[in-house]
Every structure is written in C-alpha cells, then in structure tokens.
Design an enzyme around this catalytic site. Sequence first.
Site, PDB file in Angstrom:
ATOM      1  N   ALA A   8       0.857  -1.190   0.000  1.00 25.75           N
ATOM      2  CA  ALA A   8       0.000   0.000   0.000  1.00 25.75           C
ATOM      3  C   ALA A   8       0.888   1.234   0.000  1.00 25.75           C
ATOM      4  O   ALA A   8       1.812   1.338   0.812  1.00 25.75           O
ATOM      5  CB  ALA A   8      -0.903   0.017   1.231  1.00 25.75           C
ATOM      6  N   CYS A   9       0.623   2.159  -0.910  1.00 20.22           N
ATOM      7  CA  CYS A   9       1.397   3.396  -0.963  1.00 20.22           C
ATOM      8  C   CYS A   9       0.512   4.585  -0.616  1.00 20.22           C
ATOM      9  O   CYS A   9      -0.703   4.441  -0.468  1.00 20.22           O
ATOM     10  CB  CYS A   9       2.050   3.583  -2.332  1.00 20.22           C
ATOM     11  N   THR A  10       1.121   5.745  -0.504  1.00 20.73           N
ATOM     12  CA  THR A  10       0.369   6.932  -0.082  1.00 20.73           C
ATOM     13  C   THR A  10      -0.755   7.293  -1.032  1.00 20.73           C
ATOM     14  O   THR A  10      -1.844   7.647  -0.596  1.00 20.73           O
ATOM     15  CB  THR A  10       1.291   8.159   0.076  1.00 20.73           C
ATOM     16  N   GLY A  12      -1.915   5.161  -3.445  1.00 22.19           N
ATOM     17  CA  GLY A  12      -2.723   3.962  -3.654  1.00 22.19           C
ATOM     18  C   GLY A  12      -2.849   3.552  -5.100  1.00 22.19           C
ATOM     19  O   GLY A  12      -3.772   2.832  -5.471  1.00 22.19           O
ATOM     20  N   THR A  16       1.851   0.817  -5.074  1.00 22.18           N
ATOM     21  CA  THR A  16       1.167  -0.332  -4.475  1.00 22.18           C
ATOM     22  C   THR A  16       1.318  -1.555  -5.369  1.00 22.18           C
ATOM     23  O   THR A  16       1.718  -2.633  -4.919  1.00 22.18           O
ATOM     24  CB  THR A  16      -0.334  -0.015  -4.269  1.00 22.18           C
TER      25      THR A  16
END
Length: 103
Positions: A8-10, A12, A16
């Site tokens: 999960a990244c900031t 999304g 990700t």
Amino acid sequence: MNIVGVSACTVGIAHTYMAQKALVDAAVAAGDSIKMETQGTIGIENALSAEDIAQADIVILAVDVKIAGEERFEGKKTVKVPTEMAIKSPKKLIAKLHELAGK
C-alpha cells in the site's frame, strides 16, 4: 517458504502494484509461494484469508501508510518496509525474509 503480505502506498496507485509485482516475481524466482494483498485507491484486492495467514512462514508489509487489518498478523514474523525498497531491491528483500524465517 510460504510468504503473505500487503502492499500500500500513499496515493494507492502505482507503487502499491509495482511493489506487489516486484515481490511476487522475486519470490517465485526464489521458489517460494507468495500471496500479496493490495490496498489501493480501489480498495482491498486479493484479500488474505485467515488460512493464508496461518500457513505463512513470514509476512511482508510493503507499505507507506497505515493499512487496514494489520492486527491479523500478530504473532507472525513480520517485516515492514517502504514500497520503494520492495520495488528497488525485491531479491535482497526475499533473501532477508529467508534469513529471518530460518528457511
């Protein structure tokens, strides 16, 4: 070795899925079984079941944000890294998981 994880990244979106792909490719190349859940802008995909988690030797969390359901991994060997590390050095990361899991 049996690996489960979440990416999960900031934002999304890109990181990700890039982290998920990099880890899956590296794990498969190392002869491991891996299942990666993604938590992106469209929600949770490839959700890990309780059975998936129970059978895992180790958990990899390639995350830049707080994820939903992190408590599911309590009691499991867990490694948490930024998505960027999973994208740039997936083979080294999988090797480190082997070392930590003793497999």
